[in-house]
Design an enzyme around this catalytic site. Structure first.
Site, short mmCIF file in Angstrom:
data_model
loop_
_atom_site.label_atom_id
_atom_site.label_comp_id
_atom_site.label_asym_id
_atom_site.label_seq_id
_atom_site.Cartn_x
_atom_site.Cartn_y
_atom_site.Cartn_z
N ARG A 122 7.25 0.74 13.58
CA ARG A 122 7.83 0.10 12.56
C ARG A 122 9.10 -0.98 12.76
O ARG A 122 9.44 -1.55 11.92
CB ARG A 122 8.22 1.10 11.67
N TYR B 145 10.86 9.04 1.75
CA TYR B 145 10.87 8.10 0.70
C TYR B 145 11.83 8.44 -0.66
O TYR B 145 11.88 7.79 -1.65
CB TYR B 145 9.55 7.45 0.25
N ARG C 35 13.02 4.54 12.77
CA ARG C 35 11.83 5.39 12.65
C ARG C 35 10.95 4.97 13.99
O ARG C 35 11.48 4.72 15.01
CB ARG C 35 11.00 5.21 11.36
N ASP D 61 1.82 -15.53 6.72
CA ASP D 61 1.48 -16.85 6.77
C ASP D 61 1.45 -17.28 5.25
O ASP D 61 1.85 -18.26 4.79
CB ASP D 61 -0.20 -16.94 7.29
N PRO E 175 0.61 -1.21 0.04
CA PRO E 175 0.08 -0.04 -0.27
C PRO E 175 0.97 1.48 -0.08
O PRO E 175 1.76 1.42 0.59
CB PRO E 175 -0.77 -0.12 1.23
N ASN E 176 0.31 2.12 -0.84
CA ASN E 176 0.94 3.59 -0.77
C ASN E 176 2.21 3.73 -1.53
O ASN E 176 2.54 4.83 -2.02
CB ASN E 176 0.99 4.13 0.68
N ARG F 253 4.87 10.92 -2.33
CA ARG F 253 4.74 10.66 -0.98
C ARG F 253 6.03 10.88 0.14
O ARG F 253 6.90 10.34 -0.21
CB ARG F 253 4.38 9.17 -1.01
N GLU G 288 12.85 -9.43 2.37
CA GLU G 288 12.03 -8.03 2.63
C GLU G 288 12.73 -6.93 2.17
O GLU G 288 13.97 -6.88 2.39
CB GLU G 288 11.97 -8.29 4.23
N HIS H 85 12.45 -2.62 2.17
CA HIS H 85 12.10 -1.15 2.65
C HIS H 85 13.23 -0.03 1.91
O HIS H 85 14.18 -0.24 1.96
CB HIS H 85 12.05 -1.02 4.01
N LEU H 86 12.52 0.88 1.44
CA LEU H 86 13.14 2.09 1.02
C LEU H 86 13.83 2.56 2.38
O LEU H 86 15.09 3.04 2.28
CB LEU H 86 12.19 3.08 0.54
N SER H 87 13.01 2.78 3.26
CA SER H 87 13.55 3.72 4.47
C SER H 87 14.09 2.61 5.49
O SER H 87 13.90 1.24 5.27
CB SER H 87 12.38 4.47 5.52
N HIS I 217 4.06 -4.46 9.04
CA HIS I 217 4.15 -4.22 10.46
C HIS I 217 2.78 -4.94 11.04
O HIS I 217 2.68 -4.89 12.26
CB HIS I 217 4.30 -2.84 11.13
N ALA J 212 2.98 -0.74 4.96
CA ALA J 212 2.84 -1.06 6.32
C ALA J 212 1.97 -2.23 6.72
O ALA J 212 2.08 -2.47 7.86
CB ALA J 212 1.54 0.24 6.72
N ASN K 65 8.03 -5.53 -0.79
CA ASN K 65 8.10 -4.29 0.16
C ASN K 65 6.79 -4.13 0.62
O ASN K 65 5.80 -3.63 -0.32
CB ASN K 65 8.60 -2.94 -0.74
C1 DQA Z 1 8.38 1.21 4.01
C2 DQA Z 1 8.41 1.25 5.50
C3 DQA Z 1 6.83 1.18 5.85
O1 DQA Z 1 7.25 1.19 7.44
C4 DQA Z 1 5.81 1.99 5.36
O2 DQA Z 1 4.50 1.95 6.02
C5 DQA Z 1 5.73 2.12 3.88
C6 DQA Z 1 6.86 2.10 3.29
C7 DQA Z 1 9.33 1.47 3.30
O3 DQA Z 1 9.69 0.94 2.02
O4 DQA Z 1 10.36 2.25 3.63
O5 DQA Z 1 4.74 2.08 3.38
O6 DQA Z 1 7.85 -0.13 3.60
#
Ligand code: DQA
Length: 147
Positions: free
Chosen positions: A111, A23, A107, A87, A10-11, A18, A98, A100-102, A80, A77, A74
């Protein structure tokens, strides 16, 4: 040929606009283009998908059982919160990385919890958009038994 599925949660469709201070300004389309270039260099097939819906991501993880040798996810959210995504990954027995950008460990406290991390063989985070091609290199080397 090795086939890798890259999933975005998502997002992440809003990357570029964003929270650029967190990011960056690279869009998801830019990232996909970079990944395609890296996939060509590594001589692997790659599918790149994004959804804002947990169930869609779960269906795509199930697809990986038949068609892919590795998953890079990725989960945004859902990382978390989603025991269901954890599963699904555990159910398909496809090596999963796994991503993540950040840096989620630097943080907010919420997270730091990652359900995806409980079933992933490795984690790449904190490298922004560059983490995606890095993740492709890492998973291909993992699958080929080099690391
Ligand atoms: C994220 C980190 C997550 O905590 C956040 O909810 C995201 C982006 C990242 O790529 O840093 O949507 O997955």
């Amino acid at each position: 040929m090795t086939a890798i599925l890259i999933l975005n949660g998502p997002n992440l469709n809003l990357l570029g606009i964003r929270q650029p201070e967190v990011y960056g300004t690279t869009t998801l389309a830019d990232i996909e283009r970079d990944c395609r270039k890296t996939a060509r260099q590594l001589d692997v097939d790659m599918d790149f998908r994004q959804s804002n819906h947990e169930g869609v991501l779960i269906d795509w993880i199930h697809d990986a059982r038949q068609a892919f040798d590795g998953i890079i996810i990725n989960a945004g959210a859902y990382t978390h919160t989603s025991i269901a995504i954890m599963d699904a990954i555990a159910s398909v027995s496809v090596p999963t990385l796994e991503l993540h950008l950040s840096n989620i460990h630097e943080r907010e406290d919420f997270r730091r919890v990652s359900f995806v991390g409980k079933v992933a063989f490795d984690l790449i985070m904190g490298h922004g958009a560059k983490g995606y091609p890095m993740a492709l290199e890492r998973i291909v080397s993992h699958i080929s038994g080099k690391t």
